[in-house]
Design an enzyme around this catalytic site. Structure first.
Site, PDB file in Angstrom:
ATOM      1  N   GLU A 182      -6.257 -10.679  -0.867  1.00 30.76           N
ATOM      2  CA  GLU A 182      -7.050 -10.538   0.147  1.00 30.76           C
ATOM      3  C   GLU A 182      -8.498 -10.388  -0.133  1.00 30.76           C
ATOM      4  OE1 GLU A 182      -5.711  -6.857   2.469  1.00 30.76           O
ATOM      5  OE2 GLU A 182      -3.581  -7.432   2.023  1.00 30.76           O
TER       6      GLU A 182
ATOM      7  N   ASN B 275       1.954  -5.257  -2.997  1.00 36.87           N
ATOM      8  CA  ASN B 275       0.804  -5.449  -2.939  1.00 36.87           C
ATOM      9  C   ASN B 275      -0.025  -4.321  -2.510  1.00 36.87           C
ATOM     10  OD1 ASN B 275      -1.426  -7.675  -2.112  1.00 36.87           O
ATOM     11  ND2 ASN B 275      -1.107  -6.907  -0.090  1.00 36.87           N
TER      12      ASN B 275
ATOM     13  N   ASP C  39     -12.355 -10.433  -0.193  1.00 36.12           N
ATOM     14  CA  ASP C  39     -13.705 -10.551   0.425  1.00 36.12           C
ATOM     15  C   ASP C  39     -14.586  -9.494  -0.263  1.00 36.12           C
ATOM     16  OD1 ASP C  39     -12.794  -8.082   1.357  1.00 36.12           O
ATOM     17  OD2 ASP C  39     -12.357  -8.939   3.313  1.00 36.12           O
TER      18      ASP C  39
ATOM     19  N   GLU D 194       0.930  -1.235  -0.015  1.00 36.03           N
ATOM     20  CA  GLU D 194       0.025   0.235  -0.080  1.00 36.03           C
ATOM     21  C   GLU D 194       0.691   1.368  -0.082  1.00 36.03           C
ATOM     22  OE1 GLU D 194      -2.559  -0.419   3.398  1.00 36.03           O
ATOM     23  OE2 GLU D 194      -3.446  -2.514   2.687  1.00 36.03           O
TER      24      GLU D 194
ATOM     25  N   HIS E 128     -10.647  -6.077  -2.072  1.00 34.36           N
ATOM     26  CA  HIS E 128     -11.826  -5.848  -0.905  1.00 34.36           C
ATOM     27  C   HIS E 128     -12.907  -5.262  -1.625  1.00 34.36           C
ATOM     28  CE1 HIS E 128      -9.120  -7.249   2.268  1.00 34.36           C
ATOM     29  NE2 HIS E 128      -8.293  -6.317   1.953  1.00 34.36           N
TER      30      HIS E 128
HETATM   31  O1  G3I Z   1      -4.765  -7.883  19.122  1.00 34.84           O
HETATM   32  C1  G3I Z   1      -5.362  -6.634  19.812  1.00 34.84           C
HETATM   33  C2  G3I Z   1      -6.183  -6.986  21.001  1.00 34.84           C
HETATM   34  O2  G3I Z   1      -5.188  -7.200  22.010  1.00 34.84           O
HETATM   35  C3  G3I Z   1      -6.975  -5.703  21.359  1.00 34.84           C
HETATM   36  O3  G3I Z   1      -7.911  -5.822  22.425  1.00 34.84           O
HETATM   37  C4  G3I Z   1      -7.893  -4.941  20.151  1.00 34.84           C
HETATM   38  C5  G3I Z   1      -8.546  -3.825  20.456  1.00 34.84           C
HETATM   39  O4  G3I Z   1      -8.670  -2.886  19.453  1.00 34.84           O
HETATM   40  O5  G3I Z   1      -6.967  -4.811  19.151  1.00 34.84           O
HETATM   41  C6  G3I Z   1      -6.482  -6.008  18.562  1.00 34.84           C
HETATM   42  O6  G3I Z   1      -5.551  -5.739  17.496  1.00 34.84           O
HETATM   43  C7  G3I Z   1      -6.342  -5.567  16.502  1.00 34.84           C
HETATM   44  C8  G3I Z   1      -5.765  -6.706  15.272  1.00 34.84           C
HETATM   45  O7  G3I Z   1      -6.519  -6.245  14.261  1.00 34.84           O
HETATM   46  C9  G3I Z   1      -5.971  -7.969  15.771  1.00 34.84           C
HETATM   47  O8  G3I Z   1      -7.286  -8.060  15.753  1.00 34.84           O
HETATM   48  C10 G3I Z   1      -6.142  -4.051  15.861  1.00 34.84           C
HETATM   49  O9  G3I Z   1      -6.703  -3.366  16.730  1.00 34.84           O
HETATM   50  C11 G3I Z   1      -6.871  -3.985  14.503  1.00 34.84           C
HETATM   51  O10 G3I Z   1      -6.324  -2.702  13.868  1.00 34.84           O
HETATM   52  C12 G3I Z   1      -6.227  -5.192  13.365  1.00 34.84           C
HETATM   53  O11 G3I Z   1      -6.923  -4.792  12.219  1.00 34.84           O
HETATM   54  C13 G3I Z   1      -6.313  -5.413  11.341  1.00 34.84           C
HETATM   55  C14 G3I Z   1      -6.088  -4.309  10.230  1.00 34.84           C
HETATM   56  O12 G3I Z   1      -5.408  -5.019   9.036  1.00 34.84           O
HETATM   57  C15 G3I Z   1      -5.090  -3.232  10.576  1.00 34.84           C
HETATM   58  O13 G3I Z   1      -4.621  -2.513   9.832  1.00 34.84           O
HETATM   59  C16 G3I Z   1      -7.053  -6.669  10.579  1.00 34.84           C
HETATM   60  O14 G3I Z   1      -7.270  -7.736  11.576  1.00 34.84           O
HETATM   61  C17 G3I Z   1      -6.496  -7.129   9.299  1.00 34.84           C
HETATM   62  O15 G3I Z   1      -7.445  -7.963   8.589  1.00 34.84           O
HETATM   63  C18 G3I Z   1      -6.197  -5.921   8.486  1.00 34.84           C
HETATM   64  O16 G3I Z   1      -5.571  -6.625   7.223  1.00 34.84           O
HETATM   65  C19 G3I Z   1      -5.433  -5.465   6.188  1.00 34.84           C
HETATM   66  C20 G3I Z   1      -4.165  -6.116   5.509  1.00 34.84           C
HETATM   67  O17 G3I Z   1      -3.058  -6.364   6.309  1.00 34.84           O
HETATM   68  C21 G3I Z   1      -3.641  -5.019   4.641  1.00 34.84           C
HETATM   69  N1  G3I Z   1      -4.951  -4.989   3.436  1.00 34.84           N
HETATM   70  C22 G3I Z   1      -5.947  -4.384   4.225  1.00 34.84           C
HETATM   71  C23 G3I Z   1      -6.470  -5.134   5.223  1.00 34.84           C
HETATM   72  C24 G3I Z   1      -7.913  -4.833   5.902  1.00 34.84           C
HETATM   73  O18 G3I Z   1      -7.605  -3.637   6.510  1.00 34.84           O
END
Ligand code: G3I
Length: 448
Positions: free
Chosen positions: A266, A201, A268, A158, A237
């Site tokens: 990715e 990517n 969906d 990105e 996405h």
């Molecule tokens: O693990 C912590 C947890 O301990 C805490 O309590 C909670 C509170 O918010 O957060 C948890 O972490 C989260 C993490 O996912 C695991 O669930 C983060 O806040 C959250 O921001 C994070 O989101 C991820 C996101 O990337 C971050 O940018 C998504 O799971 C993940 O699916 C998403 O994936 C991205 C790709 O890497 C890049 N392309 C876009 C895609 C979708 O956004």
């Protein structure tokens, strides 16, 4: 375990993995009744994003292990997870996913080495020269740990802005190192693991538009100057604001024509029912129409854990039931479809029977065993259903993998699919009674 032992054991496991993957491919060429095996039949992989925190959930891992041939750690390989403070690497969660995948013969995509997001705060405080060193150290530390074990790495993620400008996105890397940081990252990645495919990517690059054209021009420049790049990832996405573009295939093809592989990384698509299924079909058909589209990854196993869970964008619902989108993808991949569908279980003359016995009983639960017997012809695989009485639940299953839809458990073989004519195999399960001692009903056995 010290690092050298860890790497030795990782390498030994990788050797076993290759053998396991071959076995899986040979078996699935006959059955082709899962996403991974059907895609393998088309020379592609079909993968999913995985979160380490869900691997302890039986339904999650059963669905993952049954359906997918490749995994991408959803968050566990990102910079904040792997190098939270400078020079201190933590691989526990990522290792958990890689070990799980390897023990089941799945491949692993690496996601992601250099990205503006999920970046620990110390990175942003560095001056240009230090940042360059830290970026290269991160790449060599992370890729080195998994050297030889990752089929493709998202080296840079990105780096371009949305909108019509085709400009680079502001990030510590862009702002301090300039456009050249991407090239430097790819060169460092090639040195760290020469066997891995190196991908750029991004999202909103799925159709022909200003952003994808900016990426296209970068890839064209890289390939013309010998900067090491092997693949481009299209996140894909989609939802009603960002639908599957009509020129999706054409866009994938123009990148492939530059001499790189393309991957859907990715995927969906928000929605439900036949409309969602039709959109998934378009995506799979576009990939299959482009020879260098080497595989597809959906961004999660089940709707309930999706980053866009409210939009129900995945192939399995929150109870791990196959959605119409699942059937559409399997069918587009040339898979055998559901019971009774062309080429699917129940089609043709092969038959099987399933009989049930209670093999152990105690106050709160019991063990059940189902014997699956092939009819007068050999079978390549089988599916059996077990309907549980109200209140009962299954706490363990062996010699099979289960998908649940309410109280109906659909069991497929884990290793024991192929049966010679007249021969049998068994699978077993433990039930928690929750006050009901009634017997489960074993439904029809279907063979393929
Ligand atoms: O693990 C912590 C947890 O301990 C805490 O309590 C909670 C509170 O918010 O957060 C948890 O972490 C989260 C993490 O996912 C695991 O669930 C983060 O806040 C959250 O921001 C994070 O989101 C991820 C996101 O990337 C971050 O940018 C998504 O799971 C993940 O699916 C998403 O994936 C991205 C790709 O890497 C890049 N392309 C876009 C895609 C979708 O956004």
């Amino acid at each position: 375990m010290n690092m050298i032992l860890r790497r030795l054991s990782r390498a030994a496991t990788a050797g076993l993995v290759a053998a396991a993957a071959l076995t899986a491919a040979a078996h699935s060429a006959e059955a082709a009744d899962t996403l991974g095996s059907a895609a393998a039949g088309q020379g592609r992989y079909f993968g999913t994003a995985v979160a380490a925190g869900h691997l302890g959930e039986a339904d999650y891992t059963a669905t993952l292990d049954r359906e997918f041939g490749s995994v991408t750690p959803e968050n566990e390989m990102k910079w904040d997870a792997t190098e939270p403070s400078r020079g201190t690497f933590t691989f526990t969660s990522a290792d958990r996913i890689v070990d799980h995948a390897q023990s089941r013969g799945m491949d692993v995509r690496g996601h992601t080495l250099v990205w503006h997001s999920q970046l620990p705060s110390w990175v942003g405080t560095l001056g240009a020269s230090d940042l360059r060193t830290a970026m290269k150290d991160h790449i060599s530390g992370l890729m080195g740990h998994y050297k030889g074990e990752i089929h493709s790495w998202d080296v840079v993620n990105e780096a371009f802005q949305d909108g019509g400008s085709g400009a680079r996105r502001s990030s510590p890397f862009q702002d301090k190192l300039g456009d050249g940081f991407i090239e430097e990252a790819f060169r460092a990645a090639r040195a760290a693991d020469p066997a891995a495919k190196l991908c750029y990517n991004d999202y909103n690059t799925d159709g022909v538009n200003a952003k994808s054209t900016a990426v296209y021009n970068m890839v064209k420049d890289f390939t013309s100057r010998g900067v090491p790049i092997d693949c481009v990832g299209f996140q894909s996405h989609f939802n009603s604001n960002s639908p599957v573009p009509s020129d999706y295939r054409q866009n994938l093809q123009r990148f492939a024509d530059l001499g790189v592989d393309v991957q859907i990384t990715e995927l969906d698509i928000e929605g439900s029912g036949s409309a969602q299924a039709a959109d998934y079909t378009k995506v799979v058909q576009a990939c299959l129409a482009v020879e260098r589209c080497t595989g597809m990854t959906v961004w999660g196993v089940t709707d309930k854990y999706s980053w866009r869970s409210g939009g129900t964008p995945l192939l399995f619902d929150g109870n791990y039931a196959e959605k119409p989108a699942y059937d559409a993808v399997l069918s587009a991949l040339g898979g055998s479809g559901g019971p009774g569908e062309p080429g699917g279980p129940g089609e043709g003359t092969a038959t099987c029977t399933a009989t049930y016995t209670r093999t152990a009983d105690w106050d709160g639960g019991y063990n059940g065993e189902v014997t699956v017997t092939a009819g007068s012809e050999p079978i390549g695989s089988w599916t059996a259903t077990v309907t549980l009485p109200a209140r009962q639940s299954v706490s363990a299953l062996w010699n099979g993998t289960a998908a649940f839809n309410g109280n109906v458990m659909t069991v497929r073989p884990s290793w024991n699919g192929a049966l010679a004519a007249g021969t049998s195999t068994t699978f077993g399960f433990t039930v928690t009674k929750n006050g009901s001692d009634a017997a489960p009903a074993v439904g029809a056995c279907t063979a393929s």
